[in-house]
Design an enzyme around this catalytic site. Sequence first.
Site, short mmCIF file in Angstrom:
data_model
loop_
_atom_site.label_atom_id
_atom_site.label_comp_id
_atom_site.label_asym_id
_atom_site.label_seq_id
_atom_site.Cartn_x
_atom_site.Cartn_y
_atom_site.Cartn_z
N VAL A 11 8.06 -32.10 8.18
CA VAL A 11 8.45 -30.60 7.88
C VAL A 11 7.75 -30.26 6.54
O VAL A 11 7.21 -29.32 6.55
CB VAL A 11 9.62 -30.56 7.61
CG1 VAL A 11 10.45 -29.35 7.35
CG2 VAL A 11 10.51 -30.81 9.04
N PHE A 155 12.61 -24.61 12.57
CA PHE A 155 12.59 -24.87 13.94
C PHE A 155 11.36 -25.32 14.49
O PHE A 155 10.66 -24.44 15.44
CB PHE A 155 13.14 -23.42 14.75
CG PHE A 155 14.58 -23.17 14.08
CD1 PHE A 155 15.71 -23.56 14.69
CD2 PHE A 155 15.18 -22.57 13.02
CE1 PHE A 155 16.74 -23.60 14.26
CE2 PHE A 155 16.18 -22.12 12.73
CZ PHE A 155 17.09 -22.64 13.10
N LEU A 156 10.57 -26.22 14.21
CA LEU A 156 9.57 -26.85 14.55
C LEU A 156 9.31 -27.75 15.76
O LEU A 156 10.05 -28.66 15.41
CB LEU A 156 8.52 -27.12 13.40
CG LEU A 156 8.52 -26.54 12.22
CD1 LEU A 156 8.12 -27.35 10.82
CD2 LEU A 156 7.95 -25.09 12.43
N ASN A 214 19.49 -27.57 18.19
CA ASN A 214 19.22 -28.82 18.55
C ASN A 214 20.30 -29.59 19.68
O ASN A 214 19.79 -30.02 20.72
CB ASN A 214 18.92 -30.03 17.57
CG ASN A 214 17.64 -29.69 16.94
OD1 ASN A 214 16.84 -28.85 17.44
ND2 ASN A 214 17.26 -30.33 15.90
N GLY A 263 13.76 -38.21 22.73
CA GLY A 263 13.83 -39.16 21.58
C GLY A 263 13.38 -38.39 20.52
O GLY A 263 13.60 -37.24 20.57
N CYS A 266 14.53 -35.60 15.82
CA CYS A 266 15.45 -34.61 15.76
C CYS A 266 16.88 -34.72 16.74
O CYS A 266 17.93 -34.90 16.00
CB CYS A 266 14.80 -33.15 15.83
SG CYS A 266 13.61 -32.85 14.63
#
Length: 443
Positions: A11, A155-156, A214, A263, A266
């Site tokens: 990030v 929000f990547l 998420n 997986g 996140c």
Amino acid sequence: MKVTVFGSGYVGLVTGACLAEVGNEVVCVDVDEGKVARLNRGEVPIFEPGLQPIIARNMAAGRLRFTTDAALGVDHGLFQFIAVGTPPDEDGSADLQYVLAVARTIAQHMKEYRVVVNKSTVPVGTADRVREALNTTQQELGKAVEFDVVSNPEFLKEGAAIEDFMKPDRIVVGTDNPRTTELLRALYAPFNRSHDRLVCMDIRSAELTKYAANAMLATKISFMNELANLAERLGADIEKVRVGIGSDPRIGYHFIYPGCGYGGSCFPKDVKALERTARDVSYQAELLQAVEAVNDRQKHRLLEKIDGYFKGDLAGRTIALWGLAFKPNTDDMREAPSRVLIEALWQRGAKVRAFDPVAMEETGRIYGARADLVLCETADAALEGADVLAVVTEWNVFRSPDFDLIKSRLRQPAIFDGRNLYDPQRLKALGFDYYGIGRGVCG
């Protein structure tokens, strides 16, 4: 504008590089001297399409620097982004020690007003703890420098992070006063030109928004995997069901692809952390518990199918494995379904010959040299001497292989398709035993 980013992981690097790309002066601070040295040599420690040239271009232009000097970083930026890791504790809660350590560091070196921006994924209430750490540290030092704390979750998507940052769906900003809202609006103006993507709210709502997003996506995946397991028992094809329900605009096609589990860094961590947060406020989040349980079970589905094919006798078998990263376009293997499969195969005495377009080095770092693991240079090489093939990651290079070659290389013509890339009827016609996820009598 002048921006400091604490943390040069996934990030932090994407945030720093993209903010520099639009003209800001960015300093990235990290405690890892080796990582900083590599970055200053132009080596990017993660694989993310498009990231390396942006970093190189902005370093050459003098807009992006990397350092271990925290004081320099605090002096540099009006905006102090916290983008360090929040790994799960043993109880599933997010470990905030690194976030709070950065807050104390900022307070220690702060000489004038700063906007402290939580970019890390953190539980609701973390901004309060960051504010408390800043205040307490300043009081201990006899200081009273003004600051504000902001929640600005990322929000990547790994593999598409540059586009996500440069052309965001939304920019969530949680603040407790109008001044910081306008400062963040100015910072994000270059990414907000065609229409207003800034979604402003209170801090706690912003913190929950990240977890909620998420958890919602993870829920869709687990729901489809639950349906896939049911489809197998009913003789239905989940891929046809997926198209049937995805055509409903209320449902849509995103994140309804069944497979061998999700997986990454996140979804697993954030679902656990949100469920733990619920328990902390005396609420049993039963749906979140089910999402996690279904995913954990789904990661064993390929093993169950392979084990059933060999009637429980996997000792001495060799499995060709295509795909190691948890998803395409990344080398990230955190919580990857491939790891569950590989380790379970080893426990049963099987060997693995594996290929992944970019995650080979990471696999070697995790497992080291082993007699029961061969990392192959090509997908075709992984087939040599293998009994059967398992497809775990849906890389494009695996979507249209030479099936005649596969059949000639394998000792037994069986494909275990953990991402439903192939047409069961076509493979059956070619003489394969095909096992997908939720493909009815074929799966």
